[in-house]
Scaffold this motif. Structure first.
Motif, short mmCIF file in Angstrom:
data_model
loop_
_atom_site.label_atom_id
_atom_site.label_comp_id
_atom_site.label_asym_id
_atom_site.label_seq_id
_atom_site.Cartn_x
_atom_site.Cartn_y
_atom_site.Cartn_z
N VAL A 294 47.60 41.49 79.87
CA VAL A 294 48.89 42.07 79.38
C VAL A 294 50.12 41.79 80.25
O VAL A 294 51.10 41.79 79.98
N HIS A 295 49.77 41.54 81.60
CA HIS A 295 50.79 40.96 82.62
C HIS A 295 50.99 39.48 82.59
O HIS A 295 51.95 39.21 83.28
N SER A 296 50.32 38.66 81.76
CA SER A 296 50.62 37.45 81.71
C SER A 296 51.83 36.87 81.15
O SER A 296 52.44 37.83 80.36
N THR A 297 52.42 35.92 81.33
CA THR A 297 53.60 35.34 80.71
C THR A 297 53.41 35.07 79.40
O THR A 297 54.29 35.10 78.55
N ARG B 66 49.74 32.55 88.46
CA ARG B 66 49.84 34.03 88.87
C ARG B 66 49.08 34.26 90.25
O ARG B 66 49.43 35.10 91.04
N ASP C 139 43.92 43.84 81.73
CA ASP C 139 45.12 44.15 82.33
C ASP C 139 45.73 42.78 82.75
O ASP C 139 47.12 42.52 82.76
N ARG C 140 44.97 41.87 83.11
CA ARG C 140 45.64 40.56 83.65
C ARG C 140 46.18 39.91 82.44
O ARG C 140 47.51 39.11 82.53
N ARG D 214 53.83 38.28 77.13
CA ARG D 214 55.03 38.59 76.85
C ARG D 214 55.89 37.52 75.77
O ARG D 214 56.52 38.16 75.06
#
Length: 399
Positions: free
Chosen positions: A37-40, A140, A34-35, A43
């Motif tokens: 997937v949410h990282s800059t 983050r 999850d960390r 993306r």
């Protein structure tokens, strides 16, 4: 599903660099995923390319779609072998976070820039850069740099590492993710291995890029189905497809051939790995690490996979059209590196603030050339092209 005794159990993880309380509803490996997937950096993978650069078309693979394909293949195999699917997925989604813009051309150019600037430099390794991203470059959390992932995920991310860089990491993290590269001299004929989940992700990566590079190569017009008939692994499943669906043509024929080829490789890995595990009988994860690689193809499939890789190297990666574009991409990287080194004020202030003279592969601070390399490596294809045009006053890839 009950995990095998040699699978990585999140309850027995070697933990995070900065201890944290457990999450109430997720395992540590799920939390890692999850960390990521949410990282800059994750993306940005949507605009970082594999073989064909971002401006060449919207339908070619990117680092993001490739990572998703690796995760899908890896989870499918892990489930059958009773390995930890969540760990495989986390490693797969993070394994390319450190890749430069413009695929391997960008990586090679950035490595050359660092070596030319300072011959004693550690250069640029994309696996090490992926570790830098998750250990230091992501910002983050209030208490630490990076994503603070578990040892097992970080171990899988660091697929390759030079002995020199491994020693740097080992000095800062004794007994950590780089230890196996440092100890190799005493390990006999085999590399000390990471977990089975990491080994599996590595092989799933190979399966995925061989398949999708065929697809992208044909879509681009640089490869033909007739050429691919010289590749045993492809021609076998093309013939099978035509026997089942006489007269099938075009993309449907290509997709069905690739689908069958992928399935055959997946089942081969499952069967060959089961056999290897039966022979080795590792009692636990530590026994896996002390053994030669156990996740594998059969000998016949390994030869066919190697033959396919040679074909792609000769006919796609070295195709004159690909070489011409990648040479332009390398020049963009060289120009960006030279411009930022000559005038660091062109960098964003947050990157200038990282200049502190520390030159350790995954430290938060670094010497100017490493900060410049970090900035360039984090760029997408289109941002690098746009920034190059801003600094040089000309388009690197004319329309």
């Amino acid at each position: 599903m009950t995990l095998a005794s040699y699978a990585c159990d999140p309850a027995l993880s070697r933990g995070r660099r900065y201890p944290e309380p457990a999450a109430p509803t997720r395992s540590d490996f799920q939390r890692d995923r999850d960390r990521i997937v949410h990282s800059t950096a994750f993306r940005r993978l949507v605009y970082k390319t594999q073989v064909f650069l971002n401006h060449e078309g919207d339908l070619f693979r990117t680092r993001l779609t490739h990572s998703l394909e690796v995760a899908q293949l890896g989870r499918s195999i892990a489930r059958t072998l009773r390995l930890n699917e969540d760990l495989v997925e986390a490693i797969a989604l993070a394994h390319d976070l450190g890749h430069t813009p413009f695929g391997h051309a960008g990586q090679d150019a950035l490595n050359a820039c660092l070596k030319a600037h300072k011959p004693e430099s550690a250069g640029f390794e994309h696996n090490l850069q992926s570790l830098r991203v998750v250990d230091a470059l992501e910002e983050r959390y209030p208490a630490y740099n990076g994503l603070n992932l578990t040892f097992e995920t970080r171990e899988g991310i660091l697929k390759h590492c030079s002995r020199r860089n491994a020693r740097h990491i080992e000095a800062r993290e004794p007994g950590g993710v780089a230890r196996r590269f440092v100890e190799q001299a005493a390990a006999g004929p085999h590399w000390l291995q990471p977990s089975l989940e990491a080994q599996l992700t590595n092989l799933a990566d190979e399966i995925a890029y061989n398949a999708h590079d065929i697809d992208d190569g044909v879509r681009s017009g640089l490869l033909s189905l007739e050429q691919l008939d010289d590749v045993a692994l492809f021609s076998r499943y093309r013939r099978e497809t035509l026997l089942t669906h006489p007269g099938l043509q075009g993309r449907r024929l290509l997709f069905e051939t690739i689908r069958r080829m992928l399935s055959a490789q997946v089942y081969d890995v499952i069967d060959a790995t089961r056999l290897a595990l039966q022979k080795a009988a590792p009692a636990d994860v530590q026994a896996v690490r002390q053994h030669a690689a156990l996740v594998c193809f059969s000998s016949q499939m390994a030869l066919q996979s190697s033959s396919l890789k040679r074909f792609l190297l000769q006919n796609l990666y070295r195709h004159p059209q690909v070489v011409e574009t990648t040479q332009a991409a390398k020049q963009v990287i060289r120009d960006l590196f030279e411009a930022y080194m000559a005038d660091p004020a062109q960098l964003p202030q947050a990157h200038i603030d990282r200049f502190d003279g520390i030159d350790v592969p995954h430290a938060a601070g670094a010497k100017p050339e490493r900060v410049v390399a970090d900035y360039i490596a984090g760029m997408t294809d289109r941002f690098a092209a746009k920034e190059h045009e801003r600094l040089k006053g000309r388009a690197a890839f004319p329309a």
